[in-house]
Design a protein around this motif. Structure first.
Motif: not given
Lengths: 104, 264
Positions: A23-26, A34, A96, B22, B64, B66, B83, B258, B260-264
């Motif tokens: 898991v790299v993103g949620v 992640p 993701h 990635l 952790t 992105i 990542f 979290r 890392a939310d909305a980083m993608l």
């Protein structure tokens, strides 16, 4: 990853080819953070998890394919995804997942 | 091999960050970053260097995430996502007092992923045989031990001594640390007495409010095991800034958002 390290090392010792899904993103509400990871070997054994169970079988298929093809890929599961009806997260979030063969 | 080096780091509890590319033709390229060394290559030396710096910053914070860079590591670029997964040693749980509750709490602490140490000044009670799940059983005065023990924001302090002789000196030391959770067992009356003693010796209300006492969530726990569940629930709820009631009564999302939310 930490929890499945010993299993992965054992599989490597047996000469198994392995794929790891991480898991790299949620987004929004997701069951695992992640960094959560699932590993699959070419025999089909599984260790770890990337969700509460809702997308594990779809990730398993991707991992099996990665073992054979060696192709790494980023896969998205969730309500915004076309696959949502079949393999979406029941909790309504999006995750993701990066799927790769362990050849590093 | 990167994987073997990562496995060695995790086995020896050495902080490490694993970086995965990635995007682009080198998707899947890996970089392993330690505080003072790095192995691997993300495609260009600029990108590898920039990601190494960023990985060390995230590692220091235990996060952790992105991050996005230009193809040659330009900080404003949007070409390549990487990542960065930080692997940090397990947090510490210090349990003060070797009583029945400590045995259950030590087991719960291990289950939750802590390195568990039980501290008691009495060698007859502080034994590995009575506390089989604890990583460390230490014979020491609680306040002396805590004054020199490593403590950070992830550290959990559980004070089960409920004897003012031990509690008050220990709470003084505890309030000087940055520990994320300070819980003290005892009845409402015991805790009121503690608060009085701490106030008399100059502790502010804001400091005293950091102490969870009486300890645990209000679930009516009766046995040592149930009490451990109640304390564990409170530790998690405080970390996540939640109240700890029933989800059925709430309207917030079940899981907090979290970083890392909305980083993608």
């Amino acid at each position: 990853m930490m929890e499945i390290l010993e299993t992965i090392e054992r599989w490597r010792g047996e000469g198994q080819r392995i794929a790891i899904a991480t898991v790299v993103g949620v987004e929004k509400s997701a069951p695992r953070d992640p960094g959560a990871a699932l590993a699959v070997n070419e025999r089909g054994d599984v260790a770890g998890s990337v969700s509460g169970g809702c997308v594990e079988s779809a990730v398993y298929e991707e991992a099996q394919d990665a073992i054979v093809s060696g192709r790494a890929r980023l896969v998205t599961y969730g309500i915004s995804d076309a696959d949502a009806i079949s393999v979406g997260l029941t909790c309504g979030g999006t995750i993701h997942v990066f799927v790769e063969r362990l050849d590093w | 091999m990167i994987f073997e080096r990562l496995a060695d780091s995790l086995r020896t509890a050495q902080p490490a960050a694993l970086v995965t590319r990635l995007d682009g033709p080198q998707t899947g390229a890996k970089l392993l970053v330690h505080v003072d060394t790095a192995w691997g290559d993300l495609g260009t030396s600029g990108l590898t260097h920039a990601a190494t710096q960023e990985a060390r910053a995230l590692l220091a914070a235990g996060q952790t995430a992105i991050r996005t860079f230009g193809e040659d590591g330009e900080p404003v670029g949007m070409d390549v996502r990487v990542f960065i997964q930080a692997f940090v040693p397990k947090p510490n749980m210090y349990i003060f007092g070797a009583i029945d509750f400590s045995r259950a709490m030590a087991r719960m602490g291990k289950y939750l992923g802590y390195t568990v140490s039980v501290i008691d000044a009495r060698p007859i009670f502080a034994t590995k045989a009575r506390l089989p799940d604890a990583d460390n059983v230490i014979v020491a005065w609680p306040d002396d031990f805590l004054a020199s023990a490593p403590v950070d924001e992830r550290t959990v302090l559980i004070i089960l001594t409920h004897d003012v002789k031990f509690d008050i000196p220990l709470l003084h030391v505890a309030l000087r640390t940055t520990a994320g959770y300070i819980g003290a067992m005892g009845s409402r009356r015991t805790h009121a007495n503690r608060i009085e003693a701490l106030r008399r010796s100059g502790r502010s209300d804001a400091e005293i409010a950091r102490i969870s006492g009486p300890i645990g969530l209000d679930i009516g726990a009766r046995t040592p095991e149930e009490t451990a569940v109640s304390i564990a629930g409170e530790i998690i709820a405080l970390r996540e800034n939640r109240r700890g009631g029933r989800l059925i009564d709430g309207t917030l999302p079940v899981h907090n958002a979290r970083l890392a939310d909305a980083m993608l």
